[in-house]
Design a protein around this motif. Structure first.
Motif, mmCIF file in Angstrom:
data_model
loop_
_atom_site.group_PDB
_atom_site.id
_atom_site.type_symbol
_atom_site.label_atom_id
_atom_site.label_comp_id
_atom_site.label_asym_id
_atom_site.label_seq_id
_atom_site.Cartn_x
_atom_site.Cartn_y
_atom_site.Cartn_z
ATOM 1 N N ARG A 298 0.831 -1.213 0.000
ATOM 2 C CA ARG A 298 0.000 0.000 0.000
ATOM 3 C C ARG A 298 0.864 1.261 0.000
ATOM 4 O O ARG A 298 0.545 2.241 -0.668
ATOM 5 C CB ARG A 298 -0.902 0.016 1.226
ATOM 6 C CG ARG A 298 -1.981 -1.039 1.201
ATOM 7 C CD ARG A 298 -2.645 -1.143 2.555
ATOM 8 N NE ARG A 298 -3.238 0.122 2.933
ATOM 9 C CZ ARG A 298 -4.524 0.271 3.222
ATOM 10 N NH1 ARG A 298 -5.320 -0.762 3.186
ATOM 11 N NH2 ARG A 298 -5.007 1.435 3.535
ATOM 12 N N PHE A 301 2.340 1.905 -3.411
ATOM 13 C CA PHE A 301 1.321 2.384 -4.352
ATOM 14 C C PHE A 301 0.820 3.783 -3.997
ATOM 15 O O PHE A 301 0.101 4.397 -4.768
ATOM 16 C CB PHE A 301 0.164 1.382 -4.355
ATOM 17 C CG PHE A 301 -0.797 1.565 -5.494
ATOM 18 C CD1 PHE A 301 -0.356 1.580 -6.807
ATOM 19 C CD2 PHE A 301 -2.151 1.709 -5.260
ATOM 20 C CE1 PHE A 301 -1.252 1.745 -7.860
ATOM 21 C CE2 PHE A 301 -3.051 1.866 -6.311
ATOM 22 C CZ PHE A 301 -2.590 1.887 -7.611
ATOM 23 N N LEU A 333 -1.960 -1.862 -8.520
ATOM 24 C CA LEU A 333 -2.080 -2.700 -7.324
ATOM 25 C C LEU A 333 -3.435 -3.390 -7.334
ATOM 26 O O LEU A 333 -4.477 -2.738 -7.340
ATOM 27 C CB LEU A 333 -1.946 -1.852 -6.057
ATOM 28 C CG LEU A 333 -2.279 -2.554 -4.735
ATOM 29 C CD1 LEU A 333 -1.263 -3.636 -4.413
ATOM 30 C CD2 LEU A 333 -2.354 -1.569 -3.591
ATOM 31 N N PRO A 335 -5.589 -5.110 -4.926
ATOM 32 C CA PRO A 335 -5.506 -5.178 -3.472
ATOM 33 C C PRO A 335 -6.050 -6.473 -2.884
ATOM 34 O O PRO A 335 -6.704 -7.268 -3.564
ATOM 35 C CB PRO A 335 -6.328 -3.981 -3.011
ATOM 36 C CG PRO A 335 -7.274 -3.724 -4.116
ATOM 37 C CD PRO A 335 -6.642 -4.205 -5.381
ATOM 38 N N ARG A 339 -13.513 -6.520 -2.152
ATOM 39 C CA ARG A 339 -14.830 -5.921 -1.918
ATOM 40 C C ARG A 339 -14.710 -4.512 -1.355
ATOM 41 O O ARG A 339 -15.526 -3.655 -1.634
ATOM 42 C CB ARG A 339 -15.649 -6.785 -0.963
ATOM 43 C CG ARG A 339 -15.873 -8.197 -1.462
ATOM 44 C CD ARG A 339 -16.712 -8.987 -0.478
ATOM 45 N NE ARG A 339 -18.045 -8.449 -0.384
ATOM 46 C CZ ARG A 339 -19.025 -8.787 -1.198
ATOM 47 N NH1 ARG A 339 -18.818 -9.672 -2.130
ATOM 48 N NH2 ARG A 339 -20.210 -8.252 -1.063
ATOM 49 N N GLN A 340 -13.695 -4.286 -0.529
ATOM 50 C CA GLN A 340 -13.546 -2.972 0.084
ATOM 51 C C GLN A 340 -12.604 -2.059 -0.693
ATOM 52 O O GLN A 340 -12.793 -0.855 -0.729
ATOM 53 C CB GLN A 340 -13.010 -3.124 1.521
ATOM 54 C CG GLN A 340 -14.084 -3.236 2.571
ATOM 55 C CD GLN A 340 -15.096 -2.110 2.493
ATOM 56 O OE1 GLN A 340 -14.756 -0.949 2.445
ATOM 57 N NE2 GLN A 340 -16.366 -2.467 2.446
ATOM 58 N N GLN A 341 -11.569 -2.651 -1.287
ATOM 59 C CA GLN A 341 -10.511 -1.836 -1.880
ATOM 60 C C GLN A 341 -10.430 -1.962 -3.389
ATOM 61 O O GLN A 341 -10.065 -1.020 -4.076
ATOM 62 C CB GLN A 341 -9.157 -2.241 -1.274
ATOM 63 C CG GLN A 341 -9.151 -2.102 0.231
ATOM 64 C CD GLN A 341 -7.984 -2.816 0.881
ATOM 65 O OE1 GLN A 341 -7.372 -3.688 0.281
ATOM 66 N NE2 GLN A 341 -7.683 -2.450 2.109
ATOM 67 N N GLY A 342 -10.777 -3.125 -3.892
ATOM 68 C CA GLY A 342 -10.586 -3.355 -5.314
ATOM 69 C C GLY A 342 -11.730 -2.857 -6.164
ATOM 70 O O GLY A 342 -11.533 -2.445 -7.296
ATOM 71 N N LEU A 343 -12.950 -2.915 -5.625
ATOM 72 C CA LEU A 343 -14.120 -2.621 -6.438
ATOM 73 C C LEU A 343 -15.072 -1.702 -5.691
ATOM 74 O O LEU A 343 -15.109 -1.696 -4.471
ATOM 75 C CB LEU A 343 -14.865 -3.920 -6.768
ATOM 76 C CG LEU A 343 -14.122 -4.928 -7.640
ATOM 77 C CD1 LEU A 343 -14.864 -6.248 -7.661
ATOM 78 C CD2 LEU A 343 -13.946 -4.400 -9.044
#
Lengths: 499, 337
Positions: A298, A301, A333, A335, A339-343
């Motif tokens: 993180r 990035f 990245l 992640p 569900r929370q960070q990628g999309l």
């Protein structure tokens, strides 16, 4: 030995299609400390949650003193005398130590008023029994994690808990604090409590426990007296599975350094992390949960800031904490938590897939009809995303297809450096090997791939080099030909000197 | 069913369409049953009243879509009115200069909101309730109980002049141009895509390289500037700058935004529905006034619509979900969705 105080047998638990526990058994005896060890994802946490009454098992029985019991919720577990101490206790920060210990069952006097003096006296008595003098009136806020755990244990004592489950309690403790916790645990054990101790630190396991249960891939592997085991033997049992159903990396020409990380430090998370990933290379970042791997990726990035060090892509230094600049420089990245960070789950597949490069799709600054759909369609086809319509919310897709959307989203930016964090977690075997094939092909095209993974077979099958992190530092840099399950696990558990 | 057909059907069944149909229904029923609703004068009045609400509702829609809210807008309007009055009293006699200074003031007031929300990570609800009181208080500091009302007639007339050949004020064209600009920004630019993304999931938006903090800051500043523009219009329309100008207008703006189908939780809604909702509230209010419905009842109706607009989409969603779940059990599985 007599009847076990608590026994699990034939316990299974699935979450959707993922089997977390299969036919697991465990016997805890009064006056015994029992260790539970296993890799990440071996099912330890699920087992703890079943004991805590958070999850109900799909199959299997749980007996207490030989009588079957059902733990439908955490209150049931507490009433049955099972107390769980987590790695990071969750106290009420603005209430006092005494109030935290007796939350929900304060001693009362007439008119249902709280008997503060009695509560205070009993809190003092409990802390004395534990040999840790805590001020009962001070608020929980500001207590060290070690002291917070003592409060939790005092709570367990006040409930006359007969089974004390400690889920990686020492991960955040200093040496002295660990020693104090063990003194408490030993005295509870000797007074008849059954202690279940979960830890990745083998020296602690052997210092505290009489018996050791090893789990692997959600299954019970073995239970033996600690005296009959060695660290090497335990590690072998933890990792000993076949490397199957994986697509090994194809050889690729290793080129120039693409990603260079120098002395990267974020206080409290990781320190002095330096490594280089070259074009065509897949470098795995292995280690236990909490070792700081995701935090490092993180920070690279730019999602999180860092305190010291630098990150260079193709020789050009990236500004700190600037994700847009990192993307511009060719970083991507995928992640850990899609569900929370990628999309953005409520947005459509096409909007998600084009989010990082939506500026590139504009004409005269505007996104004209269908530009996103066409761009998303190209990649959805290439990765074989199964969606009814690209305008459907991405939340309607299966986990594997969601992961493909995340990959499509980032591959469409044509990254020069691709960081993937647990790229195959929670997706089915078929999609898994597709993802592996894709990563291998990308490396073949000259992309530098940094793969954070907790799955050893994946690490060993895919990586040209394995970097192992232990407690926020790089513990080992193992080339492919010398990397095996034991060398990686030993470095990850801080036993690197033994390999 | 083919893709275009699906889109047409879903568009017709959308909340936007429900609100648009409601506007037409209220107008038709009103014109038939209430004396005066059919007259051009009625529509002139509805438009004059809707202009400031629409001006503020445009940026407010974007703010709510990012998951924030700005309750200080009516106070920014009020403070702008008093500063405008004070500037005139001091002898600033160029209207363009006064307007420019007022817009700048509004942007600064909005930026203060934005700074507290993004810089200190405070909830916008709390921050803007604070500045709601603060800015209104400052308005009283500037003018006290006085009113500045001696503007040149050509200024005040220019604000409410009709489009030649009609009774509709020309300012509605300014609103229309701004509405198109905000609509394009929200629905057809990368920035708009980012607003929806951060309203749904700010963390995922950050992982996609969207600067959540910077975007929200500028949105609050823009909301302040638009509220100031509404304040300039308010002052000229009533030929009066007073500290209590526009008191309570934030309720009308938030009601329009929510009734327009924008989710109070962020991430969902569109500008068309909000514009329709501004029209609906305006027509309904004025028609009922003509029917001699008391002002208190009108406030009760506005409040009820506000609640209904928050509950309504949820109920519709729940019903849809229930229908969708029941569908597999029906004997015609071939029915397309």
């Amino acid at each position: 030995m007599a009847t076990p105080l608590l026994a699990l047998s034939g316990v299974s638990k699935s979450f959707g299609a993922v089997a977390a526990l299969r036919d697991v058994r465990l016997e805890l005896y009064s006056g015994e400390a029992h260790a539970l060890v296993g890799e990440n994802g071996a099912g330890k946490s699920t087992l703890v949650k079943i004991l805590a009454g958070v999850h109900a098992p799909d199959q299997g029985t749980l007996t207490l003193d030989g009588r079957p019991v059902t733990l439908g919720n955490p209150a049931d577990a507490r009433a049955a005398g099972i107390a769980v101490i987590y790695q990071e206790p969750t106290l009420f920060p603005d209430l006092s130590v005494a109030e935290n210990i007796f939350m929900g069952r304060q001693p009362l006097r007439s008119l249902r008023r709280i008997a503060s003096a009695e509560m205070r006296a009993r809190a003092i008595e409990l802390c004395e029994r534990l040999g840790v003098p805590l001020d009962p009136d001070r608020p929980a806020r500001g207590l060290s994690i070690a002291d917070q755990q003592i409060v939790e244990i005092a709570k367990a004592l006040s409930l006359d808990a007969r089974v004390l489950v400690m889920d990686e309690p020492t991960a955040a403790l200093s040496g002295v604090e660990v020693e104090r916790l063990f003194t408490v645990a030993r005295s509870l054990r000797d007074s008849g409590t059954a202690v279940l101790f979960i830890s990745h630190r083998f020296d602690e396991v052997f210092a505290l426990c009489q018996r050791v249960t090893v789990m692997r891939d959600g299954r019970w592997v073995s239970t033996d007296p600690a005296a009959d085991l060695s660290v090497d033997e335990v590690v072998r049992r933890m990792v000993g599975r076949e490397v199957t159903s994986l697509f090994p990396k194809e050889p690729a020409t290793v080129g120039e350094p693409r990603l260079e990380v120098r002395g990267l430090t974020r206080h409290g998370s990781f320190a002095d992390v330096s490594f280089t990933v070259r074009g065509g290379e897949i470098v795995a970042l292995a280690g236990l949960v909490g070792a700081g791997r995701s935090e490092v990726s993180r920070a690279i990035f730019g999602v999180d800031p860092y305190d010291a060090g630098q990150v260079c892509v193709d020789g050009k230094r990236l500004p700190r904490g600037d994700t847009a600049a990192a993307i511009e420089a060719g970083l991507a990245l995928v992640p850990e938590d899609r569900r929370q960070q990628g999309l953005v789950m409520e947005l459509s597949v096409e909007r998600n897939a084009t989010l990082p490069r939506r500026w590139a799709l504009t004409r005269m600054g505007l996104l004209f009809g269908g530009a996103e759909r066409r761009a998303a369609g190209t990649w959805a086809e290439r990765l074989q995303v199964k969606a009814a319509r690209l305008s459907d919310a991405v939340s309607t897709l299966s986990g594997g297809n969601q992961q493909k959307v995340v990959l499509a989203k980032w591959l469409a930016t044509h990254p020069r450096v691709l960081i993937v964090d647990e790229p195959t977690r929670g997706i089915d075997v078929g999609t898994k090997s597709e993802v592996h094939r894709l990563l291998s092909r990308l490396a073949g095209d000259g992309v530098a791939v940094l793969m954070v993974s907790s799955e050893l077979p994946e690490v060993l099958g895919m990586a040209d080099r394995v970097l192992v992190m232990h407690e926020g530092r790089l513990a080992a840099d193992i080339p492919r030909d010398r990397a095996d399950e034991e060398s990686v696990m030993l470095a990850a558990t801080g036993q690197g000197g033994r390999s | 069913m083919s893709e275009p057909a699906v889109r047409v059907r879903s568009a017709l069944g959308s909340w936007d369409a429900i609100v648009l149909i409601a506007v037409v229904a209220v107008a038709v029923v009103g014109a038939l049953t209430i004396d005066g609703v059919a007259s051009p004068r009625f529509w002139r009045f509805v438009t004059l009243e809707a202009i400031p609400i629409a001006l503020i509702a445009l940026p407010m829609t974007l703010v709510v879509i990012t998951g924030e809210i700005d309750l200080s807008v009516a106070s920014v309007l009020g403070l702008t009115c008093t500063v405008m009055g004070q500037l005139w009293v001091w002898g600033v006699s160029s209207l363009p200069l006064i307007i420019a200074l007022c817009l700048l003031l509004g942007a600064v007031l909005g930026a203060v909101n934005g700074l507290f929300v993004t810089g200190f990570g405070l909830p916008s609800l709390a921050v803007t309730i604070g500045t709601l009181a603060l800015y209104r208080g400052l308005a009283y500091v500037v003018l006290g109980d006085r009113a500045v009302a001696d503007y040149p007639a050509e200024w005040t007339n220019s604000a409410i002049a009709p489009i030649p050949g009609t009774t509709i004020p020309w300012m509605i064209l300014v609103v229309a141009v701004l509405a198109v600009a905000f609509g394009v920004l929200l629905h057809a630019t990368p920035i708009g895509r980012g607003l929806y993304a951060m309203g749904n999931n700010a963390e995922a938006a950050r992982f996609a390289g969207i600067s959540v903090v910077r975007t929200k800051f500028w949105l609050f500043a823009a909301t302040g500037a638009m509220s100031a523009l509404a304040g300039v219009f308010w002052t000229l329309r009533f030929a009066s700058a007073r500290a209590d100008n526009g008191s309570g207008l934030e309720l009308a703006v938030v009601a329009a935004v929510l009734l327009g189908g924008v989710s109070i939780f962020g991430g969902r809604g569109g500008l068309l529905g909000v514009i329709a909702a501004v029209a609906l509230l305006g027509v309904l209010r004025n028609a009922l006034q003509l029917a001699y419905v008391p002002a208190n009842t009108l406030t009760i109706i506005t409040g009820s619509l506000l609640i209904a607009s928050v509950v309504g989409p949820n109920v519709v969603g729940m019903l849809r979900e229930r229908l969708r779940r029941r569908r597999p059990a029906t004997p015609t599985p071939s029915a397309s969705t």
